[in-house]
Design a protein around this motif. Structure first.
Motif, PDB file in Angstrom:
ATOM      1  N   LEU A 122      20.106  78.840 -30.826  1.00 33.85           N
ATOM      2  CA  LEU A 122      20.564  79.862 -29.899  1.00 33.85           C
ATOM      3  C   LEU A 122      20.312  81.251 -30.470  1.00 33.85           C
ATOM      4  N   SER A 123      20.081  82.215 -29.621  1.00 32.43           N
ATOM      5  CA  SER A 123      19.938  83.607 -30.038  1.00 32.43           C
ATOM      6  C   SER A 123      21.275  84.309 -29.838  1.00 32.43           C
ATOM      7  N   GLN A 124      21.798  84.888 -30.912  1.00 27.44           N
ATOM      8  CA  GLN A 124      23.114  85.524 -30.887  1.00 27.44           C
ATOM      9  C   GLN A 124      23.046  86.891 -31.563  1.00 27.44           C
ATOM     10  N   SER A 125      24.116  87.644 -31.436  1.00 27.28           N
ATOM     11  CA  SER A 125      24.215  88.942 -32.094  1.00 27.28           C
ATOM     12  C   SER A 125      25.652  89.164 -32.529  1.00 27.28           C
ATOM     13  N   CYS A 126      25.810  89.844 -33.654  1.00 23.97           N
ATOM     14  CA  CYS A 126      27.145  90.152 -34.161  1.00 23.97           C
ATOM     15  C   CYS A 126      27.215  91.634 -34.499  1.00 23.97           C
ATOM     16  N   ASP A 159      21.126  90.654 -35.276  1.00 21.37           N
ATOM     17  CA  ASP A 159      20.868  89.488 -34.450  1.00 21.37           C
ATOM     18  C   ASP A 159      20.695  88.279 -35.366  1.00 21.37           C
ATOM     19  N   ARG A 164      19.861  83.700 -35.342  1.00 24.77           N
ATOM     20  CA  ARG A 164      19.604  82.426 -34.690  1.00 24.77           C
ATOM     21  C   ARG A 164      20.663  81.436 -35.173  1.00 24.77           C
ATOM     22  N   LEU A 165      21.137  80.625 -34.256  1.00 27.66           N
ATOM     23  CA  LEU A 165      22.257  79.721 -34.546  1.00 27.66           C
ATOM     24  C   LEU A 165      21.874  78.281 -34.234  1.00 27.66           C
ATOM     25  N   VAL A 210      31.422  83.367 -36.751  1.00 29.98           N
ATOM     26  CA  VAL A 210      30.863  82.080 -36.320  1.00 29.98           C
ATOM     27  C   VAL A 210      31.765  80.928 -36.751  1.00 29.98           C
ATOM     28  N   THR A 251      34.772  80.779 -34.442  1.00 33.28           N
ATOM     29  CA  THR A 251      34.404  80.358 -33.094  1.00 33.28           C
ATOM     30  C   THR A 251      34.163  78.857 -33.005  1.00 33.28           C
ATOM     31  N   HIS A 252      33.561  78.285 -34.051  1.00 29.66           N
ATOM     32  CA  HIS A 252      33.138  76.890 -33.994  1.00 29.66           C
ATOM     33  C   HIS A 252      33.979  75.947 -34.859  1.00 29.66           C
TER      34      HIS A 252
END
Length: 352
Positions: A77-81, A89, A91-92, A176, A179-180
């Motif tokens: 997934l493409s994410q940003s923090c 940015d 990748r997850l 992260v 969240t997970h």
């Protein structure tokens, strides 16, 4: 293992016990010095990444398409923090649902001129993570912050807790993990070259966030203060302290992987990092594993309770490339011992 090396291990262990890690390091360095006759160059002896990215890419993998996601057990997934210290940015990779749930999180820090997808391909870490139930986070350095995509490990503003890139990366990982539902004490970091140097910084500045770190072809925290001293450190002539940050708590457990033929980041840097761990854990016992993996010598520092607080892989045939990586990515040495597997084992099995 030769009798000379066994004798060196005994002398180095005694030096650690006597409170003289510098002498222990000298003994180790002498014992592991390259064959004076010189070994032939192998296809795996790639020496590619520099701090300014001027070296040519790996000829075996330069044709890899770094614009498409790597083939993995699950898509990334493409994410940003974004936090108080800045944004990146990333990748997850989320592992397929496993009966035991998520076991941990690994932050993977690419080297200069690389990007998250390329690094995922080259290290094949997602394949291992899918098997082990690990989340993998691949942050990307931007051209805005470094023209060649290097993590800025050599800048003073990035060499302390609560500031700069270490604070951005620590905050990203904590977000992260929350969240997970990553279990406490199961967050790790690993990196190559400039990414390895940043992993060492994270282990020194945030031992409460990162249970363990892996430093591949990198440098100890506090090795340089600017670009000029960075080149000196990379050449093995730097004067920075391995633990210049003087953290309030001992550093994270640390595994070092370095090639003896690395002409970009001198192998002495890996030895210095291992030496710093010996100084941080003076009660640890130095052990040598003659039968670890074919093609390397493994040294370990084992605390009285059996925890391996530090591990050092010396790989004679390796240049400046990810050991055992996939040719689908850049800067890899596919036919050598697998660093990715080694890091995951070190992360998940503290007494292994």
């Amino acid at each position: 293992m030769t009798s000379d090396l066994l004798d060196a291990m005994r002398r180095a262990t005694q030096a650690v016990r006597d409170g003289d890690p510098m002498d222990a390091t000298r003994v180790i360095r002498d014992a592991l010095s390259p064959d004076p006759q010189g070994a032939g160059t192998r296809a795996d002896d790639f020496d590619g990444i520099t701090i300014d990215g001027t070296a040519e890419p790996d000829p075996r993998s330069s044709t890899a398409d770094t614009s498409t996601p790597p083939p993995t057990a699950a898509p990334m997934l493409s994410q940003s923090c974004r936090g108080p210290h800045g944004a990146r940015d990333y990748r997850l990779f989320l592992p397929p649902q496993a009966p035991g749930g998520v076991r941990g999180l690994v932050l993977m820090l690419h080297g200069c001129t690389q990007n998250p997808d390329d690094f995922a391909r080259g290290t094949a870490m997602n394949d291992i993570a899918a098997r082990e139930g690990l989340i993998v986070v691949y942050p990307g350095q931007t051209a805005q912050h470094n023209a060649n995509g290097c993590w800025n490990w050599f800048e003073p503003g990035n060499q302390r807790r609560g500031a700069g890139e270490p604070a951005i990366l620590a905050g990203l990982v904590q977000e992260v993990a929350k969240t997970h539902g990553v279990p406490p004490g199961a967050t790790f970091a690993a990196g190559l070259s400039a990414g390895g140097a940043m992993a060492a910084l994270l282990g020194a500045a945030y031992p409460d966030v990162f249970e363990a770190v892996g430093v591949h072809s990198g440098l100890p925290a506090g090795s340089a203060q600017d670009i000029g001293s960075a080149f000196g450190a990379m050449n093995g002539t730097g004067t920075g302290s391995a633990f210049a940050l003087d953290p309030a708590a001992p550093p994270s457990r640390t595994m070092v992987v370095h090639g003896r033929k690395d002409r970009t980041v001198a192998p002495a840097n890996g030895v210095r990092l291992f030496e710093g761990m010996a100084g941080a854990f003076p009660q640890a016992d130095l052990r040598s594993d003659a039968a670890a993996l074919r093609g390397l010598t493994r040294l370990r520092l084992v605390s009285p309770d059996g925890t391996v607080v530090a591990e050092h892989w010396d790989i004679p045939a390796l240049g400046h490339a990810w050991s055992g990586g996939s040719g689908a990515g850049t800067y890899t040495a596919p036919r050598l011992p697998g660093a990715s597997e080694g890091f995951v084992r070190f992360f998940l099995d503290p007494k292994g």
